[in-house]
Design a protein around this motif. Structure first.
Motif, short mmCIF file in Angstrom:
data_model
loop_
_atom_site.label_atom_id
_atom_site.label_comp_id
_atom_site.label_asym_id
_atom_site.label_seq_id
_atom_site.Cartn_x
_atom_site.Cartn_y
_atom_site.Cartn_z
N ILE A 221 0.83 -1.20 0.00
CA ILE A 221 0.00 0.00 0.00
C ILE A 221 0.87 1.25 0.00
CG2 ILE A 221 -1.63 1.33 1.40
CD1 ILE A 221 -2.93 -1.33 2.20
N ILE B 86 -1.18 4.57 -1.78
CA ILE B 86 -2.64 4.69 -1.63
C ILE B 86 -3.04 4.61 -0.16
CG2 ILE B 86 -3.31 3.87 -3.89
CD1 ILE B 86 -3.53 1.07 -2.78
N TYR B 87 -2.20 5.24 0.68
CA TYR B 87 -2.50 5.27 2.10
C TYR B 87 -3.00 6.65 2.49
CZ TYR B 87 -1.67 1.54 5.48
OH TYR B 87 -1.81 0.45 6.29
N PRO B 88 -4.32 6.89 2.47
CA PRO B 88 -4.83 8.21 2.87
C PRO B 88 -4.70 8.40 4.37
CG PRO B 88 -6.65 6.68 2.53
CD PRO B 88 -5.39 5.95 2.14
N SER B 89 -4.71 9.64 4.80
CA SER B 89 -4.67 9.93 6.24
C SER B 89 -5.74 10.96 6.56
CB SER B 89 -3.29 10.46 6.64
OG SER B 89 -2.96 11.63 5.90
N ASN C 13 -6.54 7.54 11.70
CA ASN C 13 -5.64 6.94 10.72
C ASN C 13 -5.61 5.41 10.84
OD1 ASN C 13 -4.93 9.32 9.49
ND2 ASN C 13 -3.11 9.64 10.74
N VAL D 263 -8.72 4.23 9.18
CA VAL D 263 -8.53 4.34 7.73
C VAL D 263 -7.64 3.21 7.24
CG1 VAL D 263 -7.47 5.73 5.92
CG2 VAL D 263 -8.92 6.83 7.60
N LYS D 264 -6.59 2.92 8.00
CA LYS D 264 -5.65 1.88 7.61
C LYS D 264 -6.34 0.52 7.50
CE LYS D 264 -1.55 1.69 9.57
NZ LYS D 264 -0.49 1.42 10.58
N LYS E 60 -9.52 -0.16 7.08
CA LYS E 60 -10.45 -0.20 5.95
C LYS E 60 -9.69 -0.24 4.64
CE LYS E 60 -14.47 2.08 3.95
NZ LYS E 60 -15.46 3.19 4.06
N ASN E 61 -8.59 0.48 4.57
CA ASN E 61 -7.81 0.53 3.34
C ASN E 61 -7.19 -0.83 3.01
OD1 ASN E 61 -7.24 2.54 1.39
ND2 ASN E 61 -5.07 2.42 1.93
N GLN F 155 -9.94 -2.96 1.61
CA GLN F 155 -10.23 -2.56 0.23
C GLN F 155 -9.11 -2.98 -0.72
OE1 GLN F 155 -10.88 1.65 0.89
NE2 GLN F 155 -13.10 1.39 0.84
N TYR F 156 -7.87 -2.88 -0.24
CA TYR F 156 -6.73 -3.25 -1.09
C TYR F 156 -6.77 -4.74 -1.41
CZ TYR F 156 -1.97 -3.67 -2.85
OH TYR F 156 -0.88 -3.93 -3.64
#
Length: 264
Positions: A79, A84-87, A229, A232-233, A235-236, A239-240
């Motif tokens: 990731i 593609i790691y939003p914060s 964060n 988000v991590k 969930k990310n 999704q990944y």
């Protein structure tokens, strides 16, 4: 269930060995053998697609097995590598603060007196008697027929009995949960009912209360950011995994990605 019962499964033309599936089943307890096998296959497919993606990006050697304990770290590297790691933004952090203000207050401070009538929780008959005696002490106090100090000195099994039952100033986390649950939500003064805890039965009186104060956003911004964060991590990552599963050519197994718990 035999190896011959396992369907042929390929991931991007790489065959999933039936014997490995059977070995994996033991790590996925379920109500039926079929459910256990489905969970095992899902885990092995995810492991394989993660490894293949990592190999394609030169983040993992092709000839090395990717252990399940190593998957999380590799997914994080993938990731980060793919950017593609939003914060959480400052605006999102502030919105969380505003909508959860009650979470960001200093703990209230209480000054409490108590009388502990010791009794083990497993002794049901003795507990009934002790509760009745605690109720009797409460009635004495309500009718001013005795002082809390004197009753604590005479009956309390807590070391605080030497101070007439005075516990001093306490905040949350300093006493047992059963006791805190009652005193931190009770009004000032003598509690009308005894409090039962693992140590026995308590008669309690709240002498003074200092309510907690609201913490400024800047004081908690960093902790909010870390919390958001992390959400988000997680969930990310889900999704990944779903994305690389969709991008993969998987034959012999239906992952049902449209209803996947990975997105929940």
């Amino acid at each position: 269930m035999n190896v011959s019962d396992v369907p042929e499964i390929t991931i991007n033309e790489v065959k999933l060995d039936s014997s490995i599936i059977m070995q994996e089943v033991q790590y996925h307890p379920a109500e039926t053998k079929r459910e256990a096998m489905v969970k095992a296959v899902e885990a092995l497919i995810i492991n394989e697609v993660v490894k293949q993606r990592a190999v394609s990006l030169s983040l993992w050697p092709e000839d090395k097995k990717l252990e399940p304990t190593e998957e999380y770290d590799i997914i994080e590297k993938l990731i980060q590598f793919e950017g593609i790691y939003p914060s959480a933004t400052d605006e999102e952090c502030y919105h969380y603060y505003i909508t959860n203000k009650d979470k960001f207050c200093t703990a209230p401070l209480l000054e409490v007196d108590h009388i502990l009538l010791a009794c083990p929780p497993e002794d049901v008959e003795e507990r009934i008697k002790v509760v009745e005696f605690a109720e009797y002490l409460i009635e004495l106090l309500k009718e001013n027929k005795a002082t809390f100090y004197d009753l604590a000195k005479q009956y309390s099994a807590c070391p605080s009995s030497k101070q007439g039952g005075n516990l001093g100033q306490i905040t949350q986390g300093q006493t047992v949960a059963e006791f805190e649950k009652q005193i931190f939500t009770a009004p000032m003064g003598l509690l009308n009912k005894p409090i039962e805890t693992r140590y026995g039965v308590h008669v309690a009186n709240i002498n003074r209360r200092v309510d907690g104060s609201q913490l400024d956003f800047n004081m908690v911004k960093e902790s909010i950011s870390l919390y958001l964060n992390e959400k988000v991590k997680r969930k990310n990552i889900a999704q990944y995994i779903q994305t690389i599963l969709i991008d993969s050519d998987i034959k012999g197994f239906d992952f049902q990605l449209e209803n996947s718990p990975l997105m929940q």
